[in-house]
Scaffold this motif. Structure first.
Motif, PDB file in Angstrom:
ATOM      1  N   VAL A   1       0.842  -1.192   0.000  1.00 53.48           N
ATOM      2  CA  VAL A   1       0.000   0.000   0.000  1.00 53.48           C
ATOM      3  C   VAL A   1       0.875   1.240   0.000  1.00 53.48           C
ATOM      4  N   SER A   2       0.302   2.328  -0.413  1.00 55.78           N
ATOM      5  CA  SER A   2       1.046   3.575  -0.497  1.00 55.78           C
ATOM      6  C   SER A   2       1.476   4.053   0.872  1.00 55.78           C
ATOM      7  N   GLY A   3       2.730   4.508   0.973  1.00 57.25           N
ATOM      8  CA  GLY A   3       3.220   5.061   2.225  1.00 57.25           C
ATOM      9  C   GLY A   3       2.546   6.369   2.578  1.00 57.25           C
ATOM     10  N   ARG A   4       1.822   6.979   1.628  1.00 56.50           N
ATOM     11  CA  ARG A   4       1.121   8.234   1.887  1.00 56.50           C
ATOM     12  C   ARG A   4      -0.214   8.030   2.584  1.00 56.50           C
ATOM     13  N   ALA A   5      -0.751   6.814   2.552  1.00 48.85           N
ATOM     14  CA  ALA A   5      -2.058   6.559   3.159  1.00 48.85           C
ATOM     15  C   ALA A   5      -1.940   6.540   4.679  1.00 48.85           C
ATOM     16  N   ALA A   6      -2.886   7.179   5.354  1.00 48.99           N
ATOM     17  CA  ALA A   6      -2.903   7.170   6.817  1.00 48.99           C
ATOM     18  C   ALA A   6      -3.137   5.742   7.299  1.00 48.99           C
ATOM     19  N   PRO A   7      -2.324   5.244   8.218  1.00 51.96           N
ATOM     20  CA  PRO A   7      -2.437   3.835   8.611  1.00 51.96           C
ATOM     21  C   PRO A   7      -3.459   3.610   9.720  1.00 51.96           C
ATOM     22  N   VAL A   8      -3.658   2.347  10.035  1.00 53.57           N
ATOM     23  CA  VAL A   8      -4.382   1.924  11.227  1.00 53.57           C
ATOM     24  C   VAL A   8      -3.332   1.503  12.253  1.00 53.57           C
ATOM     25  N   VAL A   9      -3.393   2.059  13.445  1.00 54.62           N
ATOM     26  CA  VAL A   9      -2.475   1.689  14.523  1.00 54.62           C
ATOM     27  C   VAL A   9      -3.156   0.632  15.390  1.00 54.62           C
ATOM     28  N   LEU A  10      -2.453  -0.446  15.667  1.00 54.43           N
ATOM     29  CA  LEU A  10      -2.985  -1.515  16.512  1.00 54.43           C
ATOM     30  C   LEU A  10      -2.038  -1.728  17.688  1.00 54.43           C
ATOM     31  N   ALA A  11      -2.584  -1.805  18.899  1.00 49.20           N
ATOM     32  CA  ALA A  11      -1.738  -1.956  20.076  1.00 49.20           C
ATOM     33  C   ALA A  11      -2.524  -2.590  21.217  1.00 49.20           C
ATOM     34  N   CYS A  12      -1.819  -3.401  21.999  1.00 53.11           N
ATOM     35  CA  CYS A  12      -2.373  -3.894  23.256  1.00 53.11           C
ATOM     36  C   CYS A  12      -2.099  -2.855  24.334  1.00 53.11           C
ATOM     37  N   LEU A  13      -3.048  -2.681  25.214  1.00 54.69           N
ATOM     38  CA  LEU A  13      -2.907  -1.702  26.278  1.00 54.69           C
ATOM     39  C   LEU A  13      -1.826  -2.128  27.273  1.00 54.69           C
ATOM     40  N   PRO A  14      -1.328  -1.205  28.096  1.00 55.11           N
ATOM     41  CA  PRO A  14      -0.309  -1.557  29.092  1.00 55.11           C
ATOM     42  C   PRO A  14      -0.746  -2.750  29.944  1.00 55.11           C
ATOM     43  N   GLY A  15       0.160  -3.716  30.087  1.00 52.14           N
ATOM     44  CA  GLY A  15      -0.132  -4.912  30.862  1.00 52.14           C
ATOM     45  C   GLY A  15      -0.843  -6.004  30.095  1.00 52.14           C
ATOM     46  N   GLU A  16      -1.250  -5.743  28.860  1.00 56.64           N
ATOM     47  CA  GLU A  16      -1.989  -6.719  28.047  1.00 56.64           C
ATOM     48  C   GLU A  16      -1.040  -7.478  27.135  1.00 56.64           C
ATOM     49  N   GLN A  17      -1.019  -8.809  27.277  1.00 53.31           N
ATOM     50  CA  GLN A  17      -0.088  -9.638  26.523  1.00 53.31           C
ATOM     51  C   GLN A  17      -0.730 -10.392  25.365  1.00 53.31           C
ATOM     52  N   HIS A  18      -2.041 -10.371  25.233  1.00 55.33           N
ATOM     53  CA  HIS A  18      -2.733 -11.157  24.206  1.00 55.33           C
ATOM     54  C   HIS A  18      -2.698 -10.417  22.869  1.00 55.33           C
ATOM     55  N   THR A  19      -1.824 -10.832  21.988  1.00 55.87           N
ATOM     56  CA  THR A  19      -1.646 -10.140  20.711  1.00 55.87           C
ATOM     57  C   THR A  19      -2.332 -10.816  19.534  1.00 55.87           C
ATOM     58  N   LEU A  20      -2.685 -12.096  19.646  1.00 59.04           N
ATOM     59  CA  LEU A  20      -3.155 -12.832  18.472  1.00 59.04           C
ATOM     60  C   LEU A  20      -4.393 -12.209  17.812  1.00 59.04           C
ATOM     61  N   PRO A  21      -5.388 -11.724  18.555  1.00 54.11           N
ATOM     62  CA  PRO A  21      -6.520 -11.086  17.864  1.00 54.11           C
ATOM     63  C   PRO A  21      -6.100  -9.881  17.017  1.00 54.11           C
ATOM     64  N   LEU A  22      -5.134  -9.096  17.512  1.00 54.60           N
ATOM     65  CA  LEU A  22      -4.655  -7.967  16.722  1.00 54.60           C
ATOM     66  C   LEU A  22      -3.823  -8.437  15.537  1.00 54.60           C
TER      67      LEU A  22
ATOM     68  N   GLY B   1       2.076  -4.390  18.937  1.00 49.82           N
ATOM     69  CA  GLY B   1       2.255  -5.568  19.766  1.00 49.82           C
ATOM     70  C   GLY B   1       1.739  -5.452  21.181  1.00 49.82           C
ATOM     71  N   ALA B   2       2.359  -6.238  22.067  1.00 49.30           N
ATOM     72  CA  ALA B   2       1.864  -6.421  23.436  1.00 49.30           C
ATOM     73  C   ALA B   2       2.303  -5.294  24.364  1.00 49.30           C
ATOM     74  N   ALA B   3       1.433  -5.015  25.340  1.00 47.04           N
ATOM     75  CA  ALA B   3       1.759  -4.173  26.498  1.00 47.04           C
ATOM     76  C   ALA B   3       2.497  -2.893  26.107  1.00 47.04           C
ATOM     77  N   VAL B   4       1.894  -2.092  25.253  1.00 44.57           N
ATOM     78  CA  VAL B   4       2.520  -0.842  24.826  1.00 44.57           C
ATOM     79  C   VAL B   4       2.349   0.203  25.936  1.00 44.57           C
ATOM     80  N   PRO B   5       3.429   0.779  26.459  1.00 46.00           N
ATOM     81  CA  PRO B   5       3.303   1.791  27.515  1.00 46.00           C
ATOM     82  C   PRO B   5       2.475   2.980  27.045  1.00 46.00           C
ATOM     83  N   ALA B   6       1.815   3.632  27.971  1.00 46.45           N
ATOM     84  CA  ALA B   6       0.904   4.721  27.626  1.00 46.45           C
ATOM     85  C   ALA B   6       1.596   5.825  26.846  1.00 46.45           C
ATOM     86  N   GLU B   7       2.748   6.260  27.302  1.00 45.44           N
ATOM     87  CA  GLU B   7       3.446   7.349  26.618  1.00 45.44           C
ATOM     88  C   GLU B   7       3.887   6.928  25.217  1.00 45.44           C
TER      89      GLU B   7
END
Length: 344
Positions: free
Chosen positions: A207-228, A246-252
């Motif tokens: 896909v074009s690098g100019r297209a705005a992406p979808v960001v996917l992340a597990c919340l802090p403390g969340e390790q279940h990545t397979l659905p994402l 991926g998993a457990a992305v810190p808030a900042e």
């Protein structure tokens, strides 16, 4: 020389079990239950598996891994060897159905009960039962093959919703009810599910690098990545740009990723109430980016069972599953952007 000795004298049950990746007990149980034993016994007692016997057991493994019930698989495997003794009469008292050797598309689509390697599956697709049996046997190659065949035959959404997720849930329930047994089954199954999903994610159209992406992340403390990972693969299949953190992305780090990426949407996964951070979700939904005078904010998708019904506020939606999340995200992109690709 080794091959000539094996062809002449056969191999022991332990040796053939190691070759097949199953336990000797499994091989013996197949003989006791379904009559698929060796033609020769050393000294009238010890089993010696000849090349034809081994081929029969390999076919038994292949068929059960593809979801064929063990009794049908045994009849088909015995017929392949072409025995004419008592074992084949026991295993072949009923005619061998053609779909036991090569299951038809209709049969693969049919929901049915039956053994699933001891896992609590309920009424699921036949492929799901084959995957469960392979997982309990710790048969990695069989899991990978069956998962890839399911994706190729039915697509990512159906493969995830009707085969991958039900098997993962069944292993999780078994794990919880057996005091940490089956941990190795869950870990190996998760690895091969992730392998197939990530392969699909990188195989989609560029896909074009100019297209705005979808960001996917597990919340802090969340390790279940397979659905994402499943959603990331499905987005790639549709030609939609995604950034999977991926998993457990810190808030900042999450807020920084959103601010720097300028995403069309942000998917926040929470498996349990303990990781569903509504305050952080509101902060992400209010993160503005873009040129002065034309700044915008992303749509936030609250994904996973951890979120309550009341969690979604302004700028948020709470999809009920993979299909709904895909539909919501797809509507955000103009048709031209769905097919926009970089020159090869």
């Amino acid at each position: 020389m080794g091959g000539m000795t094996e062809a002449a004298l056969g191999v022991t049950t332990g040796a053939v079990a190691r070759r097949l990746g199953v336990s000797p007990t499994t091989v013996r149980s197949w003989e006791q239950r379904y009559g698929i034993g060796p033609e020769v016994r050393e000294g009238g007692r010890h089993r010696r598996w000849m090349p034809g016997d081994v081929a029969m057991l390999e076919e038994m493994c292949r068929l059960t891994s593809s979801g064929v019930p063990p009794a049908e698989a045994a009849r088909a495997a015995a017929a392949l060897r072409g025995e004419s003794g008592a074992a084949v009469r026991a295993a072949s008292s009923l005619p061998v159905p053609a779909d036991a050797i090569a299951p038809s598309g209709a049969q693969r689509r049919r929901l049915r009960g039956g053994p699933g390697g001891g896992l609590p599956l309920g009424e699921v697709r036949q492929e799901c039962r084959g995957l469960a049996r392979a997982a309990v046997r710790l048969d990695g190659p069989a899991m990978e093959t069956l998962l890839q065949q399911t994706v190729d035959a039915h697509g990512l959404v159906t493969a995830w919703e009707e085969v991958m997720a039900p098997t993962l849930h069944a292993v999780g329930r078994k794990w919880e009810s057996t005091e940490d047994r089956y941990v190795e089954v869950e870990h190996l199954l998760s690895w091969y599910v992730s392998t197939v999903l990530r392969r699909a994610a990188v195989a989609g159209p560029r896909v074009s690098g100019r297209a705005a992406p979808v960001v996917l992340a597990c919340l802090p403390g969340e390790q279940h990545t397979l659905p994402l990972e499943a959603l990331t693969a499905c987005l790639a299949e549709r030609g939609l740009p995604a950034r999977m953190f991926g998993a457990a992305v810190p808030a900042e780090a999450l807020r920084a990723a959103v601010g720097r990426s300028g995403p069309m949407a942000v998917v926040l996964w929470s498996q349990s109430r303990s990781t569903a951070d509504s305050v952080l979700a509101r902060l992400v939904a209010s993160t503005a980016f873009g040129l002065k005078g034309a700044r915008t904010t992303p749509l936030v998708l609250l994904a996973g069972p951890g979120w309550s019904v009341r969690s979604a506020t302004a700028g948020m939606v709470r999809p009920r599953g993979l299909r709904e999340a895909l539909d919501v995200i797809s509507t955000l992109y103009a048709p031209s952007r769905l097919t926009e690709t970089e020159p090869g």
